[in-house]
Scaffold this active site. Structure first.
Site, PDB file in Angstrom:
ATOM      1  N   HIS A  17      39.014  33.907  39.680  1.00 39.98           N
ATOM      2  CA  HIS A  17      38.132  35.067  39.472  1.00 39.98           C
ATOM      3  C   HIS A  17      36.702  34.601  39.175  1.00 39.98           C
ATOM      4  O   HIS A  17      35.740  35.121  39.728  1.00 39.98           O
ATOM      5  CB  HIS A  17      38.602  35.904  38.277  1.00 39.98           C
ATOM      6  N   LYS A  41      50.024  49.783  34.723  1.00 41.87           N
ATOM      7  CA  LYS A  41      50.747  48.524  34.899  1.00 41.87           C
ATOM      8  C   LYS A  41      51.071  47.888  33.546  1.00 41.87           C
ATOM      9  O   LYS A  41      50.395  48.105  32.563  1.00 41.87           O
ATOM     10  CB  LYS A  41      49.890  47.557  35.727  1.00 41.87           C
ATOM     11  N   ARG A  90      42.394  35.562  49.231  1.00 44.43           N
ATOM     12  CA  ARG A  90      43.111  34.281  49.150  1.00 44.43           C
ATOM     13  C   ARG A  90      43.797  33.937  50.464  1.00 44.43           C
ATOM     14  O   ARG A  90      43.635  32.868  51.004  1.00 44.43           O
ATOM     15  CB  ARG A  90      44.144  34.325  48.015  1.00 44.43           C
ATOM     16  N   SER A 127      46.812  35.825  38.510  1.00 44.99           N
ATOM     17  CA  SER A 127      47.077  36.035  37.076  1.00 44.99           C
ATOM     18  C   SER A 127      48.578  36.093  36.803  1.00 44.99           C
ATOM     19  O   SER A 127      49.071  35.517  35.819  1.00 44.99           O
ATOM     20  CB  SER A 127      46.431  37.339  36.601  1.00 44.99           C
TER      21      SER A 127
HETATM   22  P1  ADP Z   1      44.557  43.311  40.551  1.00 47.31           P
HETATM   23  O1  ADP Z   1      45.549  42.948  39.490  1.00 47.31           O
HETATM   24  O2  ADP Z   1      43.799  44.569  40.286  1.00 47.31           O
HETATM   25  O3  ADP Z   1      45.112  43.198  41.945  1.00 47.31           O
HETATM   26  P2  ADP Z   1      43.227  40.865  39.916  1.00 47.31           P
HETATM   27  O4  ADP Z   1      42.678  41.024  38.559  1.00 47.31           O
HETATM   28  O5  ADP Z   1      44.447  39.995  40.061  1.00 47.31           O
HETATM   29  O6  ADP Z   1      43.412  42.263  40.562  1.00 47.31           O
HETATM   30  O7  ADP Z   1      42.124  40.274  40.893  1.00 47.31           O
HETATM   31  C1  ADP Z   1      40.900  40.927  41.083  1.00 47.31           C
HETATM   32  C2  ADP Z   1      40.220  40.442  42.317  1.00 47.31           C
HETATM   33  O8  ADP Z   1      40.075  39.038  42.290  1.00 47.31           O
HETATM   34  C3  ADP Z   1      40.967  40.736  43.638  1.00 47.31           C
HETATM   35  O9  ADP Z   1      39.999  41.052  44.589  1.00 47.31           O
HETATM   36  C4  ADP Z   1      41.594  39.451  44.025  1.00 47.31           C
HETATM   37  O10 ADP Z   1      41.726  39.315  45.407  1.00 47.31           O
HETATM   38  C5  ADP Z   1      40.596  38.485  43.491  1.00 47.31           C
HETATM   39  N1  ADP Z   1      41.240  37.235  43.150  1.00 47.31           N
HETATM   40  C6  ADP Z   1      42.252  37.043  42.302  1.00 47.31           C
HETATM   41  N2  ADP Z   1      42.609  35.758  42.252  1.00 47.31           N
HETATM   42  C7  ADP Z   1      41.765  35.113  43.114  1.00 47.31           C
HETATM   43  C8  ADP Z   1      41.631  33.747  43.532  1.00 47.31           C
HETATM   44  N3  ADP Z   1      42.446  32.801  43.062  1.00 47.31           N
HETATM   45  N4  ADP Z   1      40.659  33.467  44.424  1.00 47.31           N
HETATM   46  C9  ADP Z   1      39.872  34.432  44.918  1.00 47.31           C
HETATM   47  N5  ADP Z   1      39.951  35.724  44.577  1.00 47.31           N
HETATM   48  C10 ADP Z   1      40.893  36.056  43.680  1.00 47.31           C
END
Ligand code: ADP
Length: 160
Positions: A17, A41, A90, A127
């Site tokens: 992130h 969630k 990703r 995450s």
């Molecule tokens: P959610 O739980 O709402 O799907 P996240 O908090 O996991 O979202 O992620 C938020 C944003 O960050 C999303 O656009 C996701 O694609 C991006 N993201 C998460 N992990 C990565 C990563 N390792 N590399 C690039 N972008 C990421």
């Protein structure tokens, strides 16, 4: 003034992130990291905890702020003068859903979605996976900011 939002749940924020936020901050004048606070969630951290961890992790970026949001992201954008949504991609598996979301958001408001490809070293990072690995005692210290690693370790110890 070009202003963008990086939305997500950030439960918790990972180095993947932060990489996207940092790169967005180079492309836009201002970046708001918007933490979804909807209760739908199952979360390990409260909205306040997730926001505080992000504020700490983004403290070094002068043009980045952190806020909570609920409801439609397009409403948040309109209320905050935001013209662009930045999402990290990703793998191809991310693309299907993100394309659908981007097109839906464009149909709801005058907002552009910008996809940023993940840096290869973070392409496996999510995450949910970080939490799962940490829960079984795996070392995730290289995958999340130090403050997050500390709080993750504490929270999981409380739960066991
Ligand atoms: P959610 O739980 O709402 O799907 P996240 O908090 O996991 O979202 O992620 C938020 C944003 O960050 C999303 O656009 C996701 O694609 C991006 N993201 C998460 N992990 C990565 C990563 N390792 N590399 C690039 N972008 C990421």
């Amino acid at each position: 003034m070009r202003r963008a939002v990086c939305p997500g749940s950030f439960d918790p924020v990972t180095n993947g992130h932060i990489d996207i936020v940092q790169r967005a901050a180079r492309m836009f004048d201002e970046v708001v990291v918007a933490v979804g606070v909807n209760t739908s969630k199952n979360r390990l951290f409260t909205p306040e905890e997730r926001i505080a961890m992000l504020e700490d992790a983004c403290a070094g970026f002068a043009n980045v702020s952190v806020a909570g949001f609920s409801g439609l992201l397009t409403d948040f954008c309109a209320q905050n003068g935001i013209q662009a949504i930045v999402k990290g991609l990703r793998a191809v598996s991310d693309f299907d859903y993100e394309l659908q979301m981007a097109q839906m958001n464009a149909s709801l408001a005058d907002v552009e979605t910008v996809f940023v490809p993940t840096s290869p070293e973070y392409s496996f990072l999510a995450s949910s996976l970080v939490k799962e690995v940490a829960m079984f005692g795996g070392d995730v210290s290289a995958l999340v900011p130090p403050n997050v690693h500390r709080q993750l370790t504490e929270r999981l110890a409380q739960r066991s």
